[in-house]
Scaffold this active site. Structure first.
Site, PDB file in Angstrom:
ATOM      1  N   ARG A  31      60.294  61.681  45.047  1.00 38.10           N
ATOM      2  CA  ARG A  31      59.752  60.853  43.959  1.00 38.10           C
ATOM      3  C   ARG A  31      58.939  61.675  42.966  1.00 38.10           C
ATOM      4  NH1 ARG A  31      59.719  55.017  44.859  1.00 38.10           N
ATOM      5  NH2 ARG A  31      61.507  54.718  46.199  1.00 38.10           N
ATOM      6  N   ARG A  35      56.657  57.187  37.966  1.00 39.97           N
ATOM      7  CA  ARG A  35      55.388  56.585  37.567  1.00 39.97           C
ATOM      8  C   ARG A  35      54.171  57.485  37.442  1.00 39.97           C
ATOM      9  NH1 ARG A  35      55.328  51.725  41.734  1.00 39.97           N
ATOM     10  NH2 ARG A  35      56.298  53.426  42.885  1.00 39.97           N
ATOM     11  N   ARG A  44      60.300  55.732  29.294  1.00 38.96           N
ATOM     12  CA  ARG A  44      60.920  54.681  30.101  1.00 38.96           C
ATOM     13  C   ARG A  44      60.881  53.318  29.396  1.00 38.96           C
ATOM     14  NH1 ARG A  44      62.589  50.994  32.280  1.00 38.96           N
ATOM     15  NH2 ARG A  44      62.330  50.262  34.407  1.00 38.96           N
ATOM     16  N   ASP A  80      68.730  55.330  42.034  1.00 40.80           N
ATOM     17  CA  ASP A  80      68.124  54.631  43.169  1.00 40.80           C
ATOM     18  C   ASP A  80      69.184  54.408  44.232  1.00 40.80           C
ATOM     19  OD1 ASP A  80      65.453  53.148  43.920  1.00 40.80           O
ATOM     20  OD2 ASP A  80      67.093  51.912  44.661  1.00 40.80           O
ATOM     21  N   TYR A 155      67.985  46.376  53.294  1.00 38.79           N
ATOM     22  CA  TYR A 155      67.760  45.614  52.052  1.00 38.79           C
ATOM     23  C   TYR A 155      68.752  44.464  51.918  1.00 38.79           C
ATOM     24  CZ  TYR A 155      64.469  49.163  50.516  1.00 38.79           C
ATOM     25  OH  TYR A 155      63.387  49.989  50.427  1.00 38.79           O
TER      26      TYR A 155
HETATM   27  O1  1CP Z   1      62.143  61.525  41.713  1.00 46.96           O
HETATM   28  C1  1CP Z   1      62.529  60.341  41.793  1.00 46.96           C
HETATM   29  O2  1CP Z   1      61.820  59.377  41.620  1.00 46.96           O
HETATM   30  C2  1CP Z   1      63.975  60.185  42.133  1.00 46.96           C
HETATM   31  C3  1CP Z   1      64.486  58.819  41.947  1.00 46.96           C
HETATM   32  C4  1CP Z   1      64.451  57.835  43.084  1.00 46.96           C
HETATM   33  C5  1CP Z   1      64.826  57.997  44.424  1.00 46.96           C
HETATM   34  C6  1CP Z   1      65.213  59.284  45.125  1.00 46.96           C
HETATM   35  C7  1CP Z   1      64.124  56.455  42.910  1.00 46.96           C
HETATM   36  C8  1CP Z   1      63.675  55.831  41.662  1.00 46.96           C
HETATM   37  N1  1CP Z   1      64.370  55.813  44.083  1.00 46.96           N
HETATM   38  C9  1CP Z   1      64.790  56.719  45.032  1.00 46.96           C
HETATM   39  C10 1CP Z   1      65.223  56.475  46.402  1.00 46.96           C
HETATM   40  C11 1CP Z   1      64.813  55.217  47.075  1.00 46.96           C
HETATM   41  N2  1CP Z   1      64.795  53.936  46.592  1.00 46.96           N
HETATM   42  C12 1CP Z   1      64.464  55.153  48.436  1.00 46.96           C
HETATM   43  C13 1CP Z   1      64.460  56.332  49.357  1.00 46.96           C
HETATM   44  C14 1CP Z   1      63.234  57.141  49.127  1.00 46.96           C
HETATM   45  C15 1CP Z   1      61.989  56.613  49.756  1.00 46.96           C
HETATM   46  O3  1CP Z   1      61.994  56.380  50.975  1.00 46.96           O
HETATM   47  O4  1CP Z   1      60.998  56.460  49.022  1.00 46.96           O
HETATM   48  C16 1CP Z   1      64.179  53.826  48.768  1.00 46.96           C
HETATM   49  C17 1CP Z   1      63.750  53.278  50.097  1.00 46.96           C
HETATM   50  C18 1CP Z   1      64.392  53.069  47.576  1.00 46.96           C
HETATM   51  C19 1CP Z   1      64.257  51.619  47.438  1.00 46.96           C
HETATM   52  C20 1CP Z   1      63.266  51.315  46.367  1.00 46.96           C
HETATM   53  N3  1CP Z   1      63.566  51.340  45.036  1.00 46.96           N
HETATM   54  C21 1CP Z   1      61.885  51.055  46.501  1.00 46.96           C
HETATM   55  C22 1CP Z   1      61.121  50.988  47.822  1.00 46.96           C
HETATM   56  C23 1CP Z   1      60.828  49.556  48.186  1.00 46.96           C
HETATM   57  C24 1CP Z   1      60.355  49.403  49.635  1.00 46.96           C
HETATM   58  O5  1CP Z   1      61.165  48.942  50.464  1.00 46.96           O
HETATM   59  O6  1CP Z   1      59.202  49.746  49.916  1.00 46.96           O
HETATM   60  C25 1CP Z   1      61.360  50.895  45.211  1.00 46.96           C
HETATM   61  C26 1CP Z   1      59.958  50.565  44.808  1.00 46.96           C
HETATM   62  C27 1CP Z   1      62.456  51.086  44.307  1.00 46.96           C
HETATM   63  C28 1CP Z   1      62.428  51.074  42.815  1.00 46.96           C
HETATM   64  C29 1CP Z   1      62.351  52.432  42.243  1.00 46.96           C
HETATM   65  N4  1CP Z   1      63.268  53.443  42.458  1.00 46.96           N
HETATM   66  C30 1CP Z   1      62.910  54.563  41.743  1.00 46.96           C
HETATM   67  C31 1CP Z   1      61.709  54.237  41.026  1.00 46.96           C
HETATM   68  C32 1CP Z   1      60.993  55.163  40.082  1.00 46.96           C
HETATM   69  C33 1CP Z   1      61.367  52.901  41.352  1.00 46.96           C
HETATM   70  C34 1CP Z   1      60.194  52.081  40.826  1.00 46.96           C
HETATM   71  C35 1CP Z   1      60.650  51.236  39.702  1.00 46.96           C
HETATM   72  C36 1CP Z   1      59.685  50.162  39.310  1.00 46.96           C
HETATM   73  O7  1CP Z   1      58.852  49.711  40.109  1.00 46.96           O
HETATM   74  O8  1CP Z   1      59.805  49.768  38.141  1.00 46.96           O
END
Ligand code: 1CP
Length: 349
Positions: A31, A35, A44, A80, A155
Site C-alpha cells: 500500500r 491515501r 485522485r 485492487d 468478500y
Molecule cells: O500501493 C497500493 O496501494 C497498491 C494498490 C492496492 C492493493 C495492492 C489497493 C488499492 N488494494 C490492494 C490490495 C487489496 N485490496 C488487498 C490485499 C492487501 C491487503 O491485505 O491490504 C485487500 C484485502 C483489498 C481489499 C480492499 N480494498 C480493502 C480492505 C478492506 C478490508 O477487508 O479490511 C480496502 C479498503 C479496499 C479499497 C482500496 N484498495 C486500494 C485502495 C487505495 C483502497 C482505498 C480506497 C478508498 O477507501 O477510497
C-alpha cells in the site's frame, strides 16, 4: 506462457526474491500508493474508485508516485484485488472508508454461474494498458498482484470486510463440494489476472491471501492450499518471482511456501529468523516492520527498522517491507527515512 515480464533480473529486488546476493537490501511498502500521499489525493479527486482503476494514465501516475518519493526498489500496480470480480459482473463496488462491498453475496451453487472465466484483454484491458505504460516508464521492477482464492471468497460470501469470516468458514465446512468448486473458479480468475499482468511486462507477482491467517493449518491445507497452488503453479514457467502474502499467517508460513511461492510474506508477529525456519531453505522472505510503528516518532521507527535488519542478519533472500499495508495517517517522510535507512544500513553481511 509468455516471459515478457521476466525483466530486471539483476535488480536488488528480483535478486533478493531469488535468494541471490545483493549489494543493498531492497525495500518497498505494501500500500505504498494511495491515501498517505498528498500527491495521490490531488490527482485522485472524488470519483468512484473503480472508475479511477479503469483510467490507465491515472493509475500509472499513482503507481509512480511512491517510487519517486520513497526511492523504493519496486513499484506495485495500482489496482485492487476485487477488480477482476467487478469486471466479470459479479456486482462488487469499493466503498470509501469500507472497502469492497458485494451487492448480492455468494450463497448457493447457482451463484457459481455468476463467476464466468476472466478474458483479460476484453474484461480488464485498462489493467493491461496500465502495466504497459508503467513498464515503459519505470526503472525498477513492477509487481503485479491478485487476491488469492480464499481472500476473494471471503468478500464474495461475507458481502464485505469481516471480523470472523463466519459465513465463509460455515460454507467451507457445510458444503465442501461447493466450496472447492468456488475456490477452483477463483483460482482460474486470479491466474488469468496475473498472467495478463506478466504478459504485459510485470516483473514479479504477489498473491494476497490477506485473511487466510484466520484459518487453522489443517483447514488451510485441505480447503485453500489446492486453489492457491493452482494459481502459483500456473505461473511457474513465467520467469517471474511469486510472492505469497497473508496477515497473521505465522502458523501457515510453511504451507504458504509449499503452495508454490518463491518468497513468503511475513507479518510482524513472527521474527524473520523463525519465519525462515518455518519456510525452509530455497525460499526468500519479505517483511516485517509493524506498520503501526510507522506512526511513532522517528527514533522509535528507526530502532524497529534496525531490529528487522538485524533479524534478517544480512542473509540473502530478504526483501524489506512492512508486515502489512501502510496505515492511513502515516507521515510519508517517515517512509522515506525508512527506505533510506534500509539502503544505507542494510548492508549484507
Ligand atoms: O500501493 C497500493 O496501494 C497498491 C494498490 C492496492 C492493493 C495492492 C489497493 C488499492 N488494494 C490492494 C490490495 C487489496 N485490496 C488487498 C490485499 C492487501 C491487503 O491485505 O491490504 C485487500 C484485502 C483489498 C481489499 C480492499 N480494498 C480493502 C480492505 C478492506 C478490508 O477487508 O479490511 C480496502 C479498503 C479496499 C479499497 C482500496 N484498495 C486500494 C485502495 C487505495 C483502497 C482505498 C480506497 C478508498 O477507501 O477510497
Amino acid at each position: 506462457m509468455t516471459t515478457a515480464g521476466a525483466g530486471h533480473a539483476e535488480s536488488p529486488f528480483i535478486r533478493a526474491c531469488r535468494g541471490q546476493a545483493v549489494d543493498r537490501v531492497p525495500v518497498w511498502f505494501m500500500r505504498q500508493a494511495g491515501r498517505a500521499l498528498p500527491e495521490y489525493r490531488k490527482v485522485r479527486g472524488e470519483g468512484r474508485f473503480l472508475d479511477a482503476i479503469a483510467d490507465p494514465a491515472l493509475c500509472a501516475e499513482i503507481t509512480l508516485q511512491p517510487v519517486r518519493r520513497y526511492g523504493v526498489d519496486a513499484a506495485i500496480l495500482f489496482s485492487d484485488i476485487v477488480v477482476p470480480l467487478a469486471a466479470i459482473g459479479f456486482g462488487v463496488d469499493i466503498v470509501p472508508g469500507t472497502g469492497p462491498v458485494v451487492e448480492s453475496p455468494f450463497r448457493r451453487a447457482a451463484d457459481l454461474a455468476r463467476l464466468r472465466p476472466l478474458e483479460a484483454e476484453v474484461d480488464v484491458p485498462y489493467v493491461i494498458e496500465t502495466v504497459r505504460l508503467l513498464v515503459q516508464e519505470l526503472e525498477v521492477p513492477l509487481i503485479g498482484f491478485a487476491g488469492a482464492p480464499y481472500t476473494l471468497a471471503s468478500y464474495l460470501i461475507e458481502g464485505g470486510p469481516s471480523r470472523d469470516y463466519a459465513r465463509t468458514k460455515s460454507l467451507m465446512h457445510a458444503d465442501p463440494d461447493l466450496w472447492m468448486a468456488l475456490m477452483d473458479r477463483l483460482a482460474d480468475l486470479s491466474l488469468a489476472f496475473l498472467a495478463a499482468q506478466v504478459g504485459a511486462g510485470a516483473s514479479a507477482v504477489q498473491l494476497f491471501d490477506s485473511w487466510a491467517g484466520g484459518l487453522s493449518a489443517a483447514d488451510y491445507e485441505r480447503f485453500v492450499m489446492p486453489a492457491s497452488r493452482k494459481v502459483l503453479d500456473g505461473l511457474a514457467g513465467a520467469g517471474v518471482p511469486r510472492i505469497h502474502f497473508g496477515v497473521g499467517n505465522g502458523e501457515l508460513l510453511g504451507l504458504m511456501g509449499e503452495a508454490g511461492a518463491d518468497v513468503v510474506g511475513v507479518d510482524w508477529r513472527v521474527t524473520l529468523t523463525e519465519a525462515r525456519r518455518r519456510v525452509g531453505p530455497g525460499r526468500a522472505v519479505q517483511g516485517n516492520l509493524d506498520p503501526a510503528l510507522c506512526l511513532a516518532p522517528w527514533d522509535v521507527v528507526a530502532e524497529a527498522a534496525r531490529a528487522v535488519l538485524a533479524d534478517a542478519g544480512g542473509r540473502p533472500g530478504h526483501v524489506f517491507n512492512l508486515g502489512h499495508g501502510v496505515l492511513p495517517g502515516t507521515d510519508p517522510d517517515i517512509l522515506t527515512r525508512v527506505a533510506d535507512l534500509v539502503h544505507s544500513e542494510g548492508v549484507p553481511a
